[in-house]
Structures are given as C-alpha cells and as structure tokens.
Design a protein around this motif. Structure first.
Motif, PDB file in Angstrom:
ATOM      1  N   TYR A 150     129.608-104.759 108.739  1.00  0.00           N
ATOM      2  CA  TYR A 150     128.915-103.734 107.953  1.00  0.00           C
ATOM      3  C   TYR A 150     127.425-104.051 107.769  1.00  0.00           C
ATOM      4  CZ  TYR A 150     133.196-101.187 106.757  1.00  0.00           C
ATOM      5  OH  TYR A 150     134.344-100.423 106.810  1.00  0.00           O
TER       6      TYR A 150
ATOM      7  N   HIS B 126     124.676-101.745 106.660  1.00  0.00           N
ATOM      8  CA  HIS B 126     124.619-101.323 105.251  1.00  0.00           C
ATOM      9  C   HIS B 126     124.121-102.438 104.330  1.00  0.00           C
ATOM     10  CE1 HIS B 126     126.600 -97.629 106.286  1.00  0.00           C
ATOM     11  NE2 HIS B 126     127.701 -98.227 106.704  1.00  0.00           N
TER      12      HIS B 126
ATOM     13  N   TYR C  61     127.033-102.651  99.363  1.00  0.00           N
ATOM     14  CA  TYR C  61     127.368-103.606 100.430  1.00  0.00           C
ATOM     15  C   TYR C  61     128.321-104.720  99.964  1.00  0.00           C
ATOM     16  CZ  TYR C  61     126.461-107.019 104.220  1.00  0.00           C
ATOM     17  OH  TYR C  61     126.561-107.930 105.240  1.00  0.00           O
TER      18      TYR C  61
ATOM     19  N   HIS D  38     138.300 -96.429 108.492  1.00  0.00           N
ATOM     20  CA  HIS D  38     136.923 -96.432 108.992  1.00  0.00           C
ATOM     21  C   HIS D  38     136.849 -95.565 110.236  1.00  0.00           C
ATOM     22  CE1 HIS D  38     133.031 -97.904 110.342  1.00  0.00           C
ATOM     23  NE2 HIS D  38     133.567 -98.143 111.526  1.00  0.00           N
TER      24      HIS D  38
ATOM     25  N   GLU E 290     131.418-101.948 117.832  1.00  0.00           N
ATOM     26  CA  GLU E 290     132.538-102.240 116.928  1.00  0.00           C
ATOM     27  C   GLU E 290     133.816-102.576 117.706  1.00  0.00           C
ATOM     28  OE1 GLU E 290     130.828 -99.399 113.327  1.00  0.00           O
ATOM     29  OE2 GLU E 290     132.728 -98.872 114.286  1.00  0.00           O
TER      30      GLU E 290
END
Ligand code: CMP
Length: 139
Positions: free
Chosen positions: A51, A54, A60, A117, A128
C-alpha cells in the motif's frame, strides 16, 4: 483471446467472517478466471510495501494494521478489461456506497474492511500480481 488481469485480496475481516467461499463463488459467477491464488498472511513490512502509494494518506497506518490482522486470500483474476470489470463488480470503495448485490455491499464492513481489494490500473495490476505470485504459480 486471454483478457487482462487484476489483483484481488479477500481482506482479513471477510476471511474471519467466513466469506471466502461466497466471495470465490461470486468471482466465478462474474466470469473472472482465477489464474493464481494463495491463502497467506501479510507481514507489516509487506502490507506497508503493498500500500506504499497511500503512505502519505491519514488512513495508511490503520489500513496496514487491519490488513495484517489475519490471513487473506490473494488472487490474480483474468477477464476482458479486468481492472475496470472487477472494480464495477465489487462496488464502491466504501461498502455504504456500494451498489446492492456487489461484493463490497454484501460482504464489506467498513471503508477499511471493505471485503476485497481491486487494482486501480493495468500497470498496478501487474505490479501487484508480481508482488504475490511467481510465474510458476500462475495457470
Ligand atoms: P483497497 O481497494 O484495498 O485500496 C486502498 C484501501 O484503502 C481501500 O481499499 C480502503 O479499504 C482503504 N481506505 C481507508 N480509508 C480510505 C479513504 N478515505 N479513501 C480511500 N480508501 C481508503
């Protein structure tokens, strides 16, 4: 012709609540092909890395905390226009705003624990997917 890919995770609270089976059924129902899948648990460092985009957002630390609270199911899904198709199928980020019948409306608990997600672009879907899966783990 093979479609494009997206990366999904069934988030810890959804796994804990027993929604893995129903969400996998919805994946199949939506015509998404699972080309890789694993049951795993993210370390804090892995979640921070996943992540990273972010990292300056106020949510976060809390997001990392919730994403490391238990096991997840990570999967690469394939379909034509997979990123947008999956985002449409799972519904709005906040389950409270997700259209009825979407995965987040059905199985999400909160903005953070929003069941699943979904990658936000083709480029990030590749990054990813590579985060979780080697070539040998894809079929
Ligand atoms: P996800 O698709 O996993 O990508 C980033 C996550 O950040 C998102 O789902 C939400 O669970 C979480 N999140 C928490 N707060 C916010 C926020 N205010 N806006 C967007 N995403 C948020």
């Amino acid at each position: 012709m093979a479609g494009s890919i997206t990366l999904t995770m069934i988030k810890p609270l959804a796994v804990q609540k027993g929604f893995t089976g129903p969400i996998l059924a919805k994946i199949a129902e939506g015509g998404f092909k699972i080309i890789a899948m694993k049951y795993t648990r993210l370390s804090v460092n892995q979640a921070r890395k996943f992540y990273e985009v972010h990292k300056d957002r106020p949510f976060y630390d809390s997001l990392v905390n919730s994403m490391t609270s238990g096991p997840i199911v990570a999967a690469i899904l394939e379909k034509e226009n997979a990123v947008q198709a999956w985002r449409d199928y799972i519904g709005a980020t906040n389950p409270a705003n997700a259209a009825p019948g979407t995965i987040r409306a059905l199985y999400g608990t909160s903005l953070e624990a929003n069941a699943v997600h979904g990658s936000d672009s083709d480029e990030n879907a590749i990054i990813e997917g590579d985060f979780f899966f080697s070539k040998m783990e894809r079929f």
